[in-house]
Structure formats: structure tokens, C-alpha cells
Design an enzyme around this catalytic site. Structure first.
Site, short mmCIF file in Angstrom:
data_model
loop_
_atom_site.label_atom_id
_atom_site.label_comp_id
_atom_site.label_asym_id
_atom_site.label_seq_id
_atom_site.Cartn_x
_atom_site.Cartn_y
_atom_site.Cartn_z
CG ASN A 8 -1.73 1.22 1.39
OD1 ASN A 8 -1.85 2.01 0.46
ND2 ASN A 8 -2.33 1.41 2.57
CD1 TRP A 9 3.76 1.07 -2.79
CD2 TRP A 9 3.72 2.18 -4.74
NE1 TRP A 9 4.54 0.39 -3.69
CE2 TRP A 9 4.54 1.04 -4.90
CE3 TRP A 9 3.53 3.03 -5.84
CZ2 TRP A 9 5.17 0.74 -6.11
CZ3 TRP A 9 4.16 2.72 -7.04
CH2 TRP A 9 4.97 1.59 -7.17
CE LYS A 10 -0.19 3.44 4.64
NZ LYS A 10 -0.13 3.60 6.07
CG HIS A 93 -5.88 2.40 5.22
ND1 HIS A 93 -5.44 3.34 6.11
CD2 HIS A 93 -4.90 1.48 5.11
CE1 HIS A 93 -4.23 2.99 6.52
NE2 HIS A 93 -3.88 1.87 5.92
CD GLU A 95 -2.89 5.86 6.60
OE1 GLU A 95 -2.91 5.82 5.36
OE2 GLU A 95 -1.95 5.39 7.27
CD GLU A 151 -3.80 -2.02 7.65
OE1 GLU A 151 -2.74 -2.41 7.17
OE2 GLU A 151 -4.24 -0.88 7.50
N GLY A 157 2.25 2.67 10.64
CA GLY A 157 3.24 3.72 10.40
C GLY A 157 3.99 4.17 11.64
CB SER A 185 4.98 -1.44 12.29
OG SER A 185 4.62 -0.09 12.52
N GLY A 206 2.72 -0.90 4.33
CA GLY A 206 2.79 0.51 3.93
C GLY A 206 4.24 0.95 3.76
N GLY A 207 4.80 1.54 4.82
CA GLY A 207 6.14 2.12 4.78
C GLY A 207 7.19 1.24 4.11
#
Ligand code: PGA
Length: 223
Positions: A8-10, A93, A95, A151, A157, A185, A206-207
Site C-alpha cells: 500500500n504505497w498510500k 483504511h 486513514e 490493522e 506507520g 509496521s 505501507g512504509g
């Protein structure tokens, strides 16, 4: 069932050039990895550039709109995503729930729309209670076609992953779902334990998905 690892590159990276480099590295680094399915979910604007996927590398979107077409300024339909070669759509998500104020009704409409278009939703939740609300009215048959992602917000993150014991407990509480990913994470040091010890069927990353070496290393720990 092969584990599924979703990148997930966001809202990253900031240029198409960088996105192409990142995608190219991930594609090259994962194409010979047979035991793991990999999917990349870039921002919408880059999807068109990544249509040529290898059989092992699928494409996904980070969101969608529930209506088929019409006067919905700024929105992206599922037919558009399907025509760009997407297989997966991340829905709900944390966010988006937090910053875009997405409600369970909106998420519910999106899930139903994704299933109707025969794409696979990846529904992000914090617990079974939230999953049940988001999936109101979704039939048992349709349940088989969706993927859940556990999640925990504290782990997203933050570099503070959920303990394996707690993750395992959560996976057990989601026993009604055949495919559940863990997200929060994840990196090459902890990935394997979520699959082998906590019992998840994949990961949402993600990250660490923005660093091709780290992402590829993470995928390879699951072989
Ligand atoms: P993270 O993000 O891997 O950077 O914690 C996971 C996610 O939000 O899906």
C-alpha cells in the site's frame, strides 16, 4: 493457499518516474518468487503505467466510489479500475476513516460495489465488531470473495508492530474469514511470524513497500 503480500504505497512517491522505478524493482525482485502472491496498490494516477503485470504481481487500488458513473466529481469508478487491470481494492483504511470521515455506511456501499464488479475487496478493520458493521447485508457466499485486513491503528506507520500473541488472538477472533492479512509496521524481521505463528494469510505493507530491497526481502521471508 499462497500468502498474499499487498504493497500500500498510500500517497507516494511524488513523481511518475519514481513510481516506475519502484514498481520495476518490485516486479523484477518478485517475479521468480513462486510461493507468494504480490499485489501493488499505487495512487490512482500511476495505475495506467503499470498495466503489464507478471502473473505473480497483481495490481490494486487504494479506494473506489460505489456508483457506476455520473456526476461524482473527483471519484473513481470500479469499472475504470477494472479496465486498468486492477484485481484488488483496499476499502476502509483507517486513514480514510479518520481523515476523510468515511463511515461504515460508505464502506458498506463500497464493499458491495467491489463485489458486484467481481473485484476483490481488502477490507481494513480493527476488530470483528467493525467488520460486522462494514459487512452488513453481505451474503455468506460473498464472504468467500473478500479479504479482511486486521490493522490495529497503534501499529500503522509507527514502527510499533502488534505483538504476535495479540495478533494471533485477533486472527482467532476473525475465524469466520478464510483470508485475513495483518497490517501495521510489517518488515522483513517480523513478517514471517505473522504468517507462521499468528496464522494470517498475508500482509498489508505501507512504509516498507516504498523501499524495494526491504519489500522484496520481506516477501522472500515467506517462501
Ligand atoms: P505501515 O502501514 O506498514 O506503514 O505500518 C500499513 C498500512 O497502513 O496498511
Amino acid at each position: 493457499m499462497k500468502p498474499l503480500v499487498v504493497a500500500n504505497w498510500k500517497m507516494n512517491p511524488e513523481t511518475l518516474e519514481k513510481a516506475k522505478l519502484l514498481f520495476g524493482s518490485i516486479k523484477k525482485g518478485t517475479e521468480r518468487v513462486k510461493g507468494v502472491e504480490v499485489a501493488v496498490c499505487p495512487p490512482f494516477v500511476y495505475l495506467l503505467s503499470f498495466r503489464s503485470q507478471s502473473p505473480n504481481l497483481k495490481l490494486g487500488a487504494q479506494d473506489c466510489f460505489w456508483e457506476e458513473k455520473g456526476a461524482f466529481t473527483g471519484e473513481i469508478s470500479l469499472r475504470m479500475l477494472k479496465n486498468l487491470g486492477c484485481s484488488y481494492v483496499i476499502i476502509g483504511h483507517s486513514e480514510r476513516r479518520r481523515y476523510l470521515k468515511e463511515t461504515e455506511e460508505m464502506i458498506n456501499q463500497k464493499i458491495k460495489a467491489v463485489l458486484k464488479e467481481k473485484l476483490t475487496p481488502i477490507l481494513c478493520v480493527e476488530n470483528l465488531f467493525q467488520a460486522k458493521k462494514d459487512l452488513k447485508g453481505v451474503s455468506d457466499k460473498e464472504f468467500r470473495n473478500l479479504i479482511l485486513a486486521y490493522e490495529p491503528v497503534f501499529a500503522i506507520g509507527t514502527g510499533k508492530p502488534c505483538s504476535i500473541a495479540k495478533a494471533k488472538q485477533m486472527r482467532n477472533s476473525l475465524a469466520g474469514f478464510s483470508r485475513v492479512l495483518y497490517g501495521g509496521s510489517v518488515n522483513s524481521r517480523n513478517a514471517r511470524d505473522y504468517i507462521k505463528k499468528a496464522g494470517f494469510q498475508g500482509l498489508l505493507i505501507g512504509g516498507a513497500s516504498l523501499n524495494p530491497q526491504e519489500f522484496i526481502a520481506t516477501v522472500k521471508t515467506l517462501i
